[in-house]
Design an enzyme around this catalytic site. Structure first.
Site, PDB file in Angstrom:
ATOM      1  N   ASP A  66      -2.492  -1.143  -9.183  1.00  0.00           N
ATOM      2  CA  ASP A  66      -2.062  -1.085  -8.060  1.00  0.00           C
ATOM      3  C   ASP A  66      -3.442   0.439  -7.820  1.00  0.00           C
ATOM      4  OD1 ASP A  66       1.032  -1.285  -7.222  1.00  0.00           O
ATOM      5  OD2 ASP A  66      -0.376  -3.024  -7.410  1.00  0.00           O
ATOM      6  N   ASP A  67      -3.905   0.479  -6.879  1.00  0.00           N
ATOM      7  CA  ASP A  67      -4.995   1.462  -6.566  1.00  0.00           C
ATOM      8  C   ASP A  67      -5.978   1.516  -7.479  1.00  0.00           C
ATOM      9  OD1 ASP A  67      -3.144   1.163  -4.348  1.00  0.00           O
ATOM     10  OD2 ASP A  67      -1.904   3.107  -5.394  1.00  0.00           O
ATOM     11  N   CYS A 115       0.912  -3.004  -2.082  1.00  0.00           N
ATOM     12  CA  CYS A 115       1.699  -3.716  -3.187  1.00  0.00           C
ATOM     13  C   CYS A 115       2.149  -5.270  -2.931  1.00  0.00           C
ATOM     14  CB  CYS A 115       2.087  -2.755  -4.409  1.00  0.00           C
ATOM     15  SG  CYS A 115       1.792  -1.047  -3.696  1.00  0.00           S
ATOM     16  N   LYS A 163       5.964  -2.232 -12.545  1.00  0.00           N
ATOM     17  CA  LYS A 163       6.801  -2.113 -10.702  1.00  0.00           C
ATOM     18  C   LYS A 163       6.943  -3.057 -10.253  1.00  0.00           C
ATOM     19  CE  LYS A 163       4.033  -0.467  -7.868  1.00  0.00           C
ATOM     20  NZ  LYS A 163       2.597  -0.335  -6.616  1.00  0.00           N
ATOM     21  N   HIS A 220       8.176  -3.894  -6.799  1.00  0.00           N
ATOM     22  CA  HIS A 220       8.324  -3.866  -5.772  1.00  0.00           C
ATOM     23  C   HIS A 220       8.268  -5.280  -4.451  1.00  0.00           C
ATOM     24  CE1 HIS A 220       5.979  -0.890  -3.115  1.00  0.00           C
ATOM     25  NE2 HIS A 220       6.882  -1.526  -2.557  1.00  0.00           N
TER      26      HIS A 220
END
Length: 168
Positions: A32-33, A70, A124, A126
């Protein structure tokens, strides 16, 4: 320190199954990111020899559209469906939320299991955890080591509940 960066690694290894032809190992990494120039194959000033080695011996998937947050991105990756088809296009699934990626959705781990792979998740999730049926080990993964939620304080291991002010 809360981190918006989450990495989910899906590692699948072929079982013996008595076949003389072994299927390849598959490692799928989602960061992510991560910006376009945050990896060495797009910016020579970025130094990451281990990541470069993995990339050079595999396939780099860098021409795909993702969602700006996400949970929608992860739901699309896991199911192969647009997040809007799953009802997950608007926001992340925060701690304490009473929903997640529906348990009747077939995800990539289910398909890989049908092909004889062991599936392990690290990082993660999520995608919701309000019931055990929504968690990775109930969705086709043999094991999962990581966090069910997004933002986590890596020192205290607590998760802020942005909707209700609680800390879990």
């Amino acid at each position: 320190m809360l981190s918006g960066l989450g990495v989910f690694i899906l590692v699948e290894m072929m079982l013996g199954l008595g076949s003389s032809v072994q299927q390849p190992n598959i490692v799928l990494m989602v960061a992510d990111d991560l910006g376009w120039a945050d990896v060495p194959w797009h910016d020579a000033l970025t130094i990451a020899p281990t990541l470069t080695g993995l990339a050079n011996s595999g396939i780099i998937l860098d021409r795909h559209y993702v969602q700006p947050i996400c949970s929608p991105t992860r739901s699309a990756l896991m199911t192969g469906k647009y997040p809007s088809r799953l009802g997950l296009q608007h926001d992340t699934i925060n701690a304490g939320e009473p929903y997640g990626l529906m348990a009747d959705e077939t995800i990539i781990a289910n398909y890989m299991k049908q092909l004889g792979y062991d599936c392990h998740g690290v990082g993660k999730w999520h995608l919701g955890y309000c019931s055990w049926a929504l968690t990775p080990t109930q969705r086709g993964f043999d094991s999962f080591y990581g966090y069910y939620n997004g933002a986590i304080d890596y020192y205290s291991k607590s998760v802020p509940d942005r909707n209700h002010g609680n800390v879990y």
